[in-house]
Enzyme design. Structure first.
Site, PDB file in Angstrom:
ATOM      1  N   ASP A 197       0.831  -1.184   0.184  1.00 34.16           N
ATOM      2  CA  ASP A 197      -0.173   0.005   0.050  1.00 34.16           C
ATOM      3  C   ASP A 197       0.919   1.191   0.001  1.00 34.16           C
ATOM      4  OD1 ASP A 197      -2.362   1.855   0.470  1.00 34.16           O
ATOM      5  OD2 ASP A 197      -3.257   0.119   0.943  1.00 34.16           O
ATOM      6  N   HIS A 272      -2.740   3.142  -4.620  1.00 31.06           N
ATOM      7  CA  HIS A 272      -2.156   2.714  -3.337  1.00 31.06           C
ATOM      8  C   HIS A 272      -0.909   2.247  -3.733  1.00 31.06           C
ATOM      9  CE1 HIS A 272      -5.921   2.769  -0.792  1.00 31.06           C
ATOM     10  NE2 HIS A 272      -6.395   2.516  -1.939  1.00 31.06           N
ATOM     11  N   GLU A 337     -10.154   2.611  -5.033  1.00 36.64           N
ATOM     12  CA  GLU A 337      -9.698   4.059  -4.709  1.00 36.64           C
ATOM     13  C   GLU A 337      -8.600   4.415  -5.662  1.00 36.64           C
ATOM     14  OE1 GLU A 337     -10.776   4.164  -0.057  1.00 36.64           O
ATOM     15  OE2 GLU A 337      -8.900   3.274  -0.611  1.00 36.64           O
TER      16      GLU A 337
HETATM   17  C1  ACM Z   1     -10.851  -0.355   0.839  1.00 37.82           C
HETATM   18  O1  ACM Z   1     -11.193  -0.378   1.967  1.00 37.82           O
HETATM   19  N1  ACM Z   1     -10.125   0.494   0.212  1.00 37.82           N
HETATM   20  C2  ACM Z   1     -10.872  -1.638   0.155  1.00 37.82           C
END
Ligand code: ACM
Ligand code: ZN
Length: 760
Positions: A197, A272, A337
């Site tokens: 991440d 991410h 995201e």
């Molecule tokens: C998430 O909570 N971004 C999958």
């Protein structure tokens, strides 16, 4: 095999014919709830002592591993250490894998009689679950007598998962194994390992050594608030972090396998990925070298460039090594995201869109995910992604993990895809578990109490059978921005993981919230004896205040069964001698209510504290809204600010009145009164763009025309908590007024949320 084992087997056969009868006796307390429990007519029990032998045929694959795990847990729970396959022993616990047994996948049979215990399954994971169930049947103290019973059990879903984010905080190998033990205890069989991440890359990739030399490390801000952290400074060394070597990973995968757990790695892409750009900036659109972010600040919009071929080469090379390490059929590729800001500006991305005839950046995201999904397919694997992978078109064969509610899962099933349900409000166990005022600070404002977690069903309402068949299962997720270590992790997981586990394992008709609560005593004892840190937040009492024309009515609530609540109003901690709560009661004077739940003389959780101001001169007085309320947050009606009902401190209920950017209200107290104190409650919930005011002004007037200033709060220190409630008191030596004007201001496009206004 030994004589004991045959003796036990013979007994089981006999038992099948004549000795079982369903009797309404003491229910067994096992989490997750088994499918079928039959008590024997004989009220007899089997006693586990040092003299009992653990019997198994080590040539049956997986049996020795189950025996070892059983041994280890039995020793922690009871101190007993059993011999294995001892000759000349009268009593035994037999572990048998019988591939001819007609049971659903991962199912087991457990038979306890006076003479012995027989655990049978057609797979080693089934056998392990039989062992876990047996351990839960044991009493908390010696003598360890287990009532005679027959249990037939198997899971409702094949995917019973738990996700751990090791990027936001790094959890050493031993902690990951401890986490796996906790999963096995709850019959969970998928470990979704969120390995990469923005805040750190955690898996060794030999081809890209900088991922672990550089991208796994950030400046150390441990102990500081996630959102208040100063970014890494010029010349500062990055010393917080860590990673798993490929050897570590092989050990963890093997360890999980012995516990019947498949490890599903997640390499999150194309978003991410800020950490990647600290090591290999060439795979971003801008090509700028970044530092690994230290917290939730200044993460920006950096994503993998979908235009450059080099990016896909990188992704495939990384995945090649991942596939060598993880035998799992399913590989998680994230997809959540994804910011499109840089893709919109990037010539390479725009060129890709033109060449591939992609209408917009959503389709570019879909192109990215399709390409990686196809790559995995050529290697015989299946891609899993978060529900955002629906945007711009779902890749053939991809599995959707539905986290923004059930909707993504439902839509994916409609399109013929397999789905895994993890709707965040019920399944994200990093959310608060009770009143946030008394819980450790958190990333997110939501409260998922034990009861809320228990209310989860992997199958949403009104879903057709055909679509339901697409649900592989469900999982609990833990994001770790605010969870720095195992101790805190266990506090967030336990006991809520038991609720999720039961939702994933047990048939709906066997599930009951009241029975689940009854089972908490035993499971908490097991958590404690295994050395796990579990939360008692489900025992927290909620204090609800309702103002009346004279005084206030207090209601004390708990999600426990038949709660025994004691309280005080003099600011002292309640004891076993304090008044027992029998129902809502009245308060006439300003005071502090403290309330707590008791079992006998034992206070189950520290008391909840609530100030009450009952002589409220603003009660039911008219409020003029000089600035109109924000449409969405005015449902409480004109009197909401003075109706004596406080807005919930951790939920935006109808009591909260919202204003965009600026607020001005005037209260008419109907006549000139002597005033001393004004209390103004504000809510902050940053996820929903609600902030405390930057400036707050209270002025008063006798005639409604001329106002004089009573109090200014200027430059209110920005509060970085995502969820916070704050009372802004205005204390004075006393003054006379009929009208009170309250004005506040916050950042542009943000909301001010206020309730309640009380005047003393
Ligand atoms: C998430 O909570 N971004 C999958
Ligand atoms: Zn690009």
């Amino acid at each position: 095999m030994k004589r004991v084992l045959f003796g036990v087997l013979a007994l089981a056969v006999l038992g099948g014919i004549m000795v079982f009868a369903e009797q309404p006796r003491r229910k067994v307390h096992v989490i997750p709830e088994p499918v079928e429990v039959k008590h024997h007519r004989w009220h007899r029990s089997f006693e586990v002592t040092h003299a009992v032998s653990l019997e198994y045929d080590a040539s049956q694959e997986g049996t020795a591993a189950v025996a070892d795990f059983f041994d280890r847990q039995l020793q922690l729970l009871t101190g007993l250490h059993l011999g294995h396959n001892l000759p000349n022993v009268a009593k035994g616990i037999a572990l048998v894998i019988d591939t001819t047994l007609n049971l659903p996948d991962e199912g087991y049979l457990l038979e306890v009689s006076r003479k012995g215990v027989l655990l049978r399954a057609n797979s080693s994971s089934g056998l392990l679950y039989a062992a876990e169930t047996f351990l839960q049947l044991m009493p908390q103290e010696a003598p360890y007598r287990v009532q005679s019973v027959t249990i037939k059990d198997y899971p409702r879903f094949g995917w019973r998962g738990a996700m751990l984010d090791v990027s936001r905080h790094f959890f050493p190998k031993e902690d990951v194994m401890r986490f796996l033990d906790i999963l096995a205890l709850h019959k969970i069989n998928r470990f979704h390992w969120h390995l990469t991440d923005n805040h750190g890359w955690r898996i060794e990739i030999k081809k890209y050594p900088l991922l672990t030399e550089v991208a796994a490390w950030r400046a150390d801000r441990l102990g500081q608030h996630w959102k208040k952290r100063l970014p890494q400074q010029e010349g500062e060394k990055a010393t917080y972090g860590g990673y798993y070597t490929q050897d570590d990973i092989r050990q963890i995968v093997a360890y999980a396998d012995r516990l019947g757990i498949t490890v599903v790695p997640e390499i999150d892409m194309p978003g991410h990925t800020v950490a990647v750009f600290s090591a290999y900036p060439e795979f971003s659109c801008e090509g700028k070298r970044l530092t690994v972010p230290v917290g939730g600040v200044a993460i920006g919009n950096s994503v993998l460039c979908a235009g450059k071929e080099e990016t896909f080469e990188f992704v495939e090379n990384v995945l090649d090594e991942v596939l060598d390490l993880f035998p799992s059929k399913y590989i998680h590729i994230g997809g959540d995201e994804v910011s499109k800001t840089q893709w919109k500006k990037c010539p390479a991305c725009q060129q890709r869109m033109a060449e591939e005839k992609l209408a917009d950046e959503e389709e570019l995201q879909s192109y990215f995910i399709r390409r990686v999904t196809r790559y995995l397919q050529t290697k015989g694997r299946v891609a899993v992604g978060w529900d955002e992978i629906l945007q711009g078109g779902l890749a053939d064969g991809a599995v959707v993990m539905s986290w923004r509610g059930y909707e993504g899962g439902r839509e994916a099933a409609r399109q013929g895809h397999d789905v895994i349900m993890t709707p965040s409000l019920m399944c994200y166990l990093n959310f608060y578990q009770a009143n946030p005022e008394f819980e450790p600070s958190n990333r997110s404002a939501f409260v998922t109490s034990l009861r809320t977690a228990y209310s989860f069903d992997p199958v949403p309402q009104n879903m057709s059978k055909k679509l339901v068949d697409r649900i592989l299962g469900a999982q609990a997720c833990v994001w770790t921005e605010y969870i720095p270590d195992s101790h805190h992790l266990e506090y967030m997981l336990l006991p809520r993981l038991g609720a999720t586990a039961e939702a994933m394992w047990s048939a709906p008709e066997t599930r009951s919230w009241t029975h689940f609560l009854e089972k908490q005593r035993e499971i908490r004892s097991i958590y404690g004896r295994l050395g796990y840190n579990f939360s008692r937040s489900s025992f927290r009492v909620d204090v609800k205040v309702n103002y009346l024309s004279n005084g206030a009515k207090i209601a004390l609530e708990s999600e426990q069964l038949d709660p025994v609540i004691r309280y005080t109003t003099d600011g002292t901690v309640p004891t076993a001698e304090s008044p027992l709560y029998m129902g809502p009661f009245r308060i006439k004077e300003r005071c502090q209510v403290m309330a707590a739940l008791f079992r006998g003389d034992t206070l189950m959780e520290s008391p909840t504290i609530q100030w009450v101001v009952p002589q409220n001169q603003a009660y039911r007085k008219q409020v003029e809204y000089v600035t109109p309320r924000f449409t969405k947050y005015r449902s409480g009606g004109a009197m909401a600010l003075t109706d004596g009902k406080y807005g919930d401190k951790f939920r935006v209920n109808e009591n909260w009145q919202g204003f965009e950017e600026k607020m001005e209200v005037v209260i008419d107290l109907e006549k000139v009164r002597d005033l001393k104190q004004i209390d103004l409650g504000f809510l902050q919930m940053t996820e929903r763009k609600m902030l405390f005011p930057e400036r707050l002004e209270v002025s008063s007037s006798i005639d409604g025309n001329t106002y004089s200033l009573v109090k200014i709060y200027d430059h209110i220190d920005p509060d970085e908590r995502s969820l916070a409630y704050e009372n802004f008191p205005v204390r004075t030596g006393g003054f006379k007024a009929r009208y009170l004007k309250i004005s506040a201001k916050t950042e542009p496009h943000k909301l001010i949320m206020i309730d309640e206004i009380t005047v003393d």
